[in-house]
Write an enzyme that holds these catalytic residues in place. Structure first.
Site, PDB file in Angstrom:
ATOM      1  N   ARG A  22      49.794  94.360  96.056  1.00  0.00           N
ATOM      2  CA  ARG A  22      49.262  93.345  95.141  1.00  0.00           C
ATOM      3  C   ARG A  22      47.904  92.917  95.673  1.00  0.00           C
ATOM      4  O   ARG A  22      47.793  92.280  96.728  1.00  0.00           O
ATOM      5  CB  ARG A  22      50.226  92.150  95.090  1.00  0.00           C
ATOM      6  CG  ARG A  22      49.729  90.987  94.274  1.00  0.00           C
ATOM      7  CD  ARG A  22      49.692  91.331  92.793  1.00  0.00           C
ATOM      8  NE  ARG A  22      49.572  90.130  91.962  1.00  0.00           N
ATOM      9  CZ  ARG A  22      48.713  89.996  90.969  1.00  0.00           C
ATOM     10  NH1 ARG A  22      47.869  90.981  90.678  1.00  0.00           N
ATOM     11  NH2 ARG A  22      48.694  88.897  90.249  1.00  0.00           N
ATOM     12  N   GLY A  23      46.834  93.293  94.967  1.00  0.00           N
ATOM     13  CA  GLY A  23      45.480  93.081  95.463  1.00  0.00           C
ATOM     14  C   GLY A  23      45.167  91.641  95.780  1.00  0.00           C
ATOM     15  O   GLY A  23      44.541  91.335  96.803  1.00  0.00           O
ATOM     16  N   GLU A  24      45.586  90.721  94.924  1.00  0.00           N
ATOM     17  CA  GLU A  24      45.267  89.311  95.137  1.00  0.00           C
ATOM     18  C   GLU A  24      45.893  88.769  96.408  1.00  0.00           C
ATOM     19  O   GLU A  24      45.393  87.819  97.006  1.00  0.00           O
ATOM     20  CB  GLU A  24      45.732  88.493  93.929  1.00  0.00           C
ATOM     21  CG  GLU A  24      44.970  88.810  92.643  1.00  0.00           C
ATOM     22  CD  GLU A  24      45.494  87.989  91.472  1.00  0.00           C
ATOM     23  OE1 GLU A  24      46.326  87.082  91.716  1.00  0.00           O
ATOM     24  OE2 GLU A  24      45.088  88.259  90.328  1.00  0.00           O
ATOM     25  N   ARG A  27      44.765  92.471  99.603  1.00  0.00           N
ATOM     26  CA  ARG A  27      43.704  93.477  99.607  1.00  0.00           C
ATOM     27  C   ARG A  27      42.738  93.305 100.774  1.00  0.00           C
ATOM     28  O   ARG A  27      42.350  94.255 101.441  1.00  0.00           O
ATOM     29  CB  ARG A  27      42.938  93.449  98.281  1.00  0.00           C
ATOM     30  CG  ARG A  27      41.796  94.487  98.248  1.00  0.00           C
ATOM     31  CD  ARG A  27      40.968  94.370  96.980  1.00  0.00           C
ATOM     32  NE  ARG A  27      41.769  94.485  95.790  1.00  0.00           N
ATOM     33  CZ  ARG A  27      42.167  95.635  95.256  1.00  0.00           C
ATOM     34  NH1 ARG A  27      41.852  96.765  95.866  1.00  0.00           N
ATOM     35  NH2 ARG A  27      42.894  95.666  94.173  1.00  0.00           N
ATOM     36  N   GLY A  55      44.265  99.174  82.057  1.00  0.00           N
ATOM     37  CA  GLY A  55      45.010  99.386  80.821  1.00  0.00           C
ATOM     38  C   GLY A  55      46.501  99.290  81.078  1.00  0.00           C
ATOM     39  O   GLY A  55      46.950  99.044  82.190  1.00  0.00           O
ATOM     40  N   GLU A  89      53.788 100.957  88.843  1.00  0.00           N
ATOM     41  CA  GLU A  89      53.469 101.860  89.940  1.00  0.00           C
ATOM     42  C   GLU A  89      54.725 102.147  90.771  1.00  0.00           C
ATOM     43  O   GLU A  89      55.002 103.290  91.157  1.00  0.00           O
ATOM     44  CB  GLU A  89      52.412 101.195  90.817  1.00  0.00           C
ATOM     45  CG  GLU A  89      51.467 102.155  91.518  1.00  0.00           C
ATOM     46  CD  GLU A  89      50.297 101.385  92.118  1.00  0.00           C
ATOM     47  OE1 GLU A  89      49.181 101.540  91.624  1.00  0.00           O
ATOM     48  OE2 GLU A  89      50.536 100.618  93.078  1.00  0.00           O
TER      49      GLU A  89
END
Length: 1166
Positions: A22-24, A27, A55, A89
């Site tokens: 989870r990038g937030e 990252r 998307g 993912e």
């Protein structure tokens, strides 16, 4: 089925690790530190740095990264579940893990408890409240299931490791990832030639999803490519097992101190991926291997196993490994593979393949440069298709100019390459005992391309015992080949053996044990430089002008056992020759008589073919060790020698056209088994003493046209079971054969050779009425051969065979009658009837129900054949090129048959045969193969596609499948070996396999449902067809398939079903297909048997058909360049049942434990 991947199982550029996070959350913190550490460790890692809005679908690039990565690391953080992108993912990651064996998913629980992920508690629960408001229930359930599965996986929890220190935590992760990424793949040379087909066959066999433990053996001579093929297959398979291990160079490594125990330790370490305590005792290691691995599904390659103790130490039996395990053994000794499920013998490369492999190493290209083509072919010819030699020589010559090449090639003709020699010497050095090594050296120097029986007699005399075991050992260790009954060996092995002898005295040939080189042999003899060391000498001066030598040249060779002096003229006292001679081969001997001072007491084989002898010697000789005497084609010989021998087994006098007397001493040859007088057309009588030869089994007097009769006393020889007397027509002789009560095989056919100035002997039996009654006495005759006897209708009407109640084989081929002699239908034991090439034969009406094989090809006038009502399932019929055939009565009674239908090129006016045959073939009770099939493949096939493989579905209920295969244009018609495989794509289970030999460029094969393993098929599974095709004469040269098709044959439809499936209204009437419903895949184009029959008849109605029925049980799995057999030793003679040229008959003739097996193929199908 999908083509197996190459030696690399993952594409170039594929990632080692895929990072999902989870990038937030992480990252720029934890994930960034982890990525940097992975990169620093050389681990190729995918991290999606795209922070732009995404998307709804995962991009193809991202999906490919997931699929190609070895490991997926999922960093679960508090906000992970709030991202539908992360959840999608994760779903794809787990799908890939479950679908592709060997993919690993490692979860990291970063500041979150695994139970929150597993049960969707805490922040995960909050995220799913929102998801359930915005997304479909099905999708949300899929996400929950993925989180539950991931939460149950073994991974890392930051709170429980390294006291929460991220740096230490990341270090542990890197260590574990490196351990799991430890590459299983082995280096394989980039340019492999001629190995794809064999490696693919092994891959297919081992990759089939079964729970049995499968063992494959790969054997062949040193340097042939055994290890390379094992490496290729290992790389293709290793990801699909719980553990894998490639144990290389076992024979060499086991020679080290405690070598086998060290190999056991490596086996455990490689599979268990953990340190193993030292193993100090092999027996203790056996227990450990079995206990630790018997529940694991493993892949093991044992490379270069040379001794049974090595195999037992590493893989005692199948119970040592868990269900589904696979074992590959490479060895030079095929006797170590008796427990293997499949054995593959690797043969040499074909010349074009050899040239390609050599060119890669010499020129870095697929072919030589223009200026080096001839020189390259010289080197390739020297290497004899041995990959090791081609690589060594290519590297040696690379970069040299033409003069350098010529120098190297010239040296090779005298002295073998040292590197190649060293590799091949391993097998020689491993031979146990001096006798075995001497046998190899004798063959290498003197007996290549000789009959095995001939070689065995000489070697037996040399070693003092029966050499069969030694010959079998040399064969099993790939040092010699036995092709049919001929002993041969690879040229480089021959040169290796000869070099061993040469090195013992490089400068003085007269001091070597064996002299085989023409120049050396002539020089030693001419200069009289022979010594007591010489045991064998080979010289052939038949094509030379210089032939004369002195017997004094042999004076110092006191230990000479083996002597070949073809064409030589010896002068002087023969007393000077060695008294120890065991083998003399002296073709074109100029002597009229053997000198009386020639000592032959130790002689075992005397081979004097094409000599000028009138008599072998004057007076009486007692030779107590002689086993074979061959005087064939000695056209001046007038009588056989006065010979007394208790050991002589074979006396061969074939083609001695002046022979008028067989000496009465033949009665003293108490061990004589075989007497060959074929073509001795001057011979009129045999001595009465021949009746004393109670051991005689076979007498060949074919072509002895002046022989008046057989002595009455021969009737008492119980062992005489074979009489070959073709071309003898006089009535007295024919009457005299009736006394031979014990004969089981009798041949009285025509004979095609005749003495000069006489007419061709082809009349066979001229007056059946006079001698046939004597046949009634022969109720025990099993094989009667009357081929090419010119028998007419008049003669045939005089014959009644019904009295020959023991007859099993009757050969009437090549005769002139229009109808068969009577009584054949009443022969209760007749198995084989041959009437091929009987041009006038019109019908075959009455056949016994005992018949196995009817051979009636090229019977130009044959119109009708009646098959017995109670015929055997295994009845084999060959009616090839009998083009007048109109009717086969009783064909409808032969259910579950396999028919070969060959379509001739020339047009033929339709008759009722084509219609009846096609209708019968298509009724569902038969399987068939049609080749070549005229015209193009129809565009309405159920499935069709380019290339050699095709994916397809079949309905739950069907009758059979039609396979249609078309090849790319070829310069000429060729014979091909094909292999057909149908597999379930989802689980790899093989549903069908068939091997055939075919000709031409297109064929149809009908597979009935009963031939397929349908119990292993679920109705919605994808199936895959794979066709492999290679040239018959070059089994590693592929023939490329242009397109292939599968067409479904369903049962008969009633009117309501036809309406339900919907016939295509645009089709011409009557339609050739319909749409058949499939519960999962929609409608499938299919045909009923009637639809398919009508279509097929339209294709064949104007063609001439040749027919052959393969009886049940005839045929065997097909061997390519490799030999495959299930357990047990490979037979000495492998008869390839060429499917479209099937074996036509086997003559089984018991003779005191001996069996004569003959085979004939349908040569007419061309």
């Amino acid at each position: 089925m999908t083509e197996p991947e190459s030696s690399r199982s993952r594409p170039e550029g594929a990632y080692d690790v895929f990072l999902s996070f989870r990038g937030e959350d992480t990252r720029k913190t934890f994930t960034d530190h982890l990525y940097a550490a992975l990169d620093q460790a050389g681990i190729h890692t995918f991290r999606d740095d795209d922070e732009l809005p995404r998307g709804e679908e995962i991009s193809e690039h991202l999906l490919r990264a997931i699929q190609e990565s070895k490991i997926s690391i999922v960093v679960f953080s508090k906000g992970y579940a709030s991202s539908r992108w992360c959840l999608n993912e994760l779903v794809e990651i787990l799908k890939c893990k479950n679908r592709k064996p060997g993919q690993i998913v490692l979860p990291i629980f970063y500041d979150i408890d695994p139970s929150y992920v597993r049960k969707q508690n805490g922040s995960f629960a909050e995220a799913f409240v929102k998801h359930e408001e915005h997304f479909e229930e099905k999708l949300v359930k899929e996400w929950r299931k993925a989180l539950e599965e991931a939460g149950n996986l073994s991974g890392w929890n930051l709170n429980h490791m390294a006291d929460g220190h991220e740096a230490k935590f990341i270090k542990e992760i890197i260590k574990e990832v490196l351990n799991k990424l430890d590459p299983k793949y082995l280096y394989v040379p980039e340019h492999l030639v001629g190995m794809d087909r064999l490696s693919r066959n092994i891959f297919y066999f081992l990759s089939t999803a079964t729970d049995d433990v499968r063992i494959v053996g790969i054997h062949g001579m040193p340097g042939i490519g055994k290890t390379t093929i094992a490496q290729v297959v290992f790389n293709q398979l290793c990801d699909g097992f719980e553990g894998s291990c490639f144990l290389s160079d076992i024979n060499e490594r086991s020679k080290q101190f405690n070598g086998l125990a060290l190999l056991q330790k490596q086996l455990l370490h490689d599979i268990l991926k953990q340190d193993v305590a030292n193993i100090n005792c092999v027996d203790r290691g056996k227990v450990l291997v079995k206990e630790r691995l018997r529940r694991k599904r493993v892949l093991l390659v044992a490379d270069d196993v040379a001794h049974l103790d090595q195999r037992k130490a590493l893989m005692g039996d199948r119970s040592w490994f868990g269900p589904g395990s696979r074992v590959i053994i490479t060895t030079r000794d095929s006797s170590l593979l008796r427990e293997a499920d499949q054995r593959y013998q690797i043969k040499e490369l074909e010349p074009d393949e050899a040239l390609q492999l050599f060119s890669w190493h010499a020129f870095k290209d697929t072919k030589p440069t223009e200026d080096y083509i001839d020189l390259s072919k010289d080197v390739v010819d020297y290497c004899g298709g041995l990959p090791l030699a081609l690589q060594v020589m290519g590297a040696c010559l690379s970069g040299k100019n033409r003069d350098g090449w010529k120098s190297v090639i010239d040296k090779l003709r005298r002295i073998p390459n040292h590197d190649i020699q060293g590799k091949l010497m391993i097998s020689f050095d491993a031979l146990d005992g001096e006798e075995l090594r001497n046998a190899f050296l004798d063959i290498a120097c003197f007996f290549i391309d000789r009959k095995k029986e001939y070689v065995a007699k000489v070697l037996g005399a040399r070693c003092g015992y029966n050499p069969e075991v030694d010959l079998e050992t040399l064969h099993e260790r790939s040092l010699i080949k036995v092709l049919g009954e001929t002993v041969t060996m690879h040229d480089l092995l021959r040169d290796m053996g000869r070099e061993i002898v040469r090195e013992s005295s490089p400068k003085e040939p007269g001091k070597r044990t064996r002299i085989w080189n023409q120049e050396d042999a002539w020089n030693v003899l001419e200069q009289q430089k022979g010594t007591e060391v010489v045991e064998g000498l080979k010289l052939d001066v038949r094509a030379s002008e210089a032939k004369s030598l002195s017997t004094g040249s042999f004076a110092n060779m006191k230990c000479l056992n083996l002597l070949q002096i073809n064409g030589a003229h010896l002068t002087g006292s023969f007393e000077l020759l060695s008294k120890e001679l065991m083998w003399i081969c002296w073709h074109e001997c100029p002597l009229k008589y053997f000198p009386s001072d020639f000592t032959l007491d130790n002689l075992v084989v005397l081979d004097m073919q094409y000599s000028n002898l009138k008599e072998l010697w004057k007076g009486k000789k007692i030779l107590s060790r002689l086993k074979t005497l061959n005087l064939s084609h000695s056209q001046d010989l007038i009588k056989t020698p006065n010979l007394h021998s208790s050991s002589l087994e074979k006396l061969i006098l074939k083609g001695c056209s002046s022979l008028v007397e067989v000496h009465q001493s033949i009665g003293n040859l108490t061990s004589l088994v075989f007497l060959n007088l074929e073509g001795c057309w001057s011979l009129k009588t045999l001595p009465e003493s021949i009746g004393n030869v109670k051991s005689l089994e076979c007498l060949n007097i074919s072509g002895c046209s002046q022989l008046e009769k057989l002595p009455e006393c021969m009737g008492d020889i119980e062992s005489l079971t074979e009489l070959l007397a073709d071309g003898i027509e006089n009535d007295q002789f024919l009457s005299s054969i009736g006394q031979l009560k014990h004969v089981r095989r009798l041949s009285l056919g025509g004979y095609s050779s005749a003495p000069p100035g006489s007419s061709l002997i082809s009349g066979g039996v001229s007056n059946w009425k006079r001698w046939l009654p004597t046949l009634i006495e022969w109720i025990s005759v099993k094989c009667l051969e009357l081929s090419n006897g010119g028998l007419s209708d008049r003669a045939a009407k005089c014959v009644d065979f019904s009295g020959l109640s023991s007859l099993e084989v009757l050969d009437l081929s090549g005769n002139k009658f229009s109808s068969l002699p009577s009584g054949i239908g009443f022969l209760p034991k007749l198995e084989i009837l041959r009437v091929h090439l009987c041009d006038n034969l019109v019908s075959i009406p009455d056949l016994p129900s005992s018949l196995d094989t009817l051979v009636a090809y090229r019977c130009k006038s044959l119109e009708r054949v009646r098959i017995p009502i109670e015929s055997k399932e295994k009845l084999h019929i060959n009616l090839n090129e009998s083009h007048s055939l109109e009717e086969i009565q009783g064909i409808d009674g032969l259910s579950n048959s396999f028919w070969y239908i060959h379509v001739d090129d020339h047009r033929h006016s339709p008759n009722k045969l084509q219609k009846s045959v096609v209708e019968e073939m298509c009724n569902g009770r038969h399987r068939y193969f049609i080749s070549p099939i005229p015209g193009e493949m129809p565009n309405w096939m159920s499935y069709r596609g380019e290339g050699c493989s095709l994916s397809f579905h079949i309905p739950p209920v069907f009758q059979g499948l039609v396979l249609w295969v078309v090849y790319r244009p070829l310069e000429k018609d060729v014979h091909m070996i094909i292999n057909i495989i149908i597999r379930n794509k989802s689980n790899g289970i093989q549903l069908f396999e068939d091997g055939r030999c075919v000709s031409r460029r297109e064929w149809i094969r009908y597979i009935s449902r009963s031939e397929m393993a349908m119990e292993d098929y679920c109705g919605d599974d994808d199936l895959e067809l794979y066709i492999s095709s290679v040239l018959y004469d070059h089994p590693f040269e592929p023939v490329h398939v242009k397109e292939c098709g599968v067409h479904v044959i369903t049962g008969k439809l009633d009117s309501s079903e036809e309406a339900a499936v919907g016939i295509d209204k645009v089709m011409p009437s009557p339609p050739s297909y319909h749409l058949f419903p499939h519960p999962h895949c929609g409608p499938i184009i299919a045909s009923t048997p009637k639809q398919w029959s009508d279509y097929l008849f339209s294709k064949l109605q104007e063609q001439s058909l040749s027919l052959a029925r393969q009886g049940k049980g005839i045929g065997a799995p097909l061997a390519f360049r490799c030999i495959k057999s299930n357990g047990g030793p490979v037979p000495r003679v492998l008869v390839c049942v060429t499917r479209i040229y099937p074996v036509l008959y086997k003559d089984k003739l018991s003779n005191g434990g001996r069996t004569i097996v003959r085979s004939e193929r349908m040569d007419a199908i061309e």
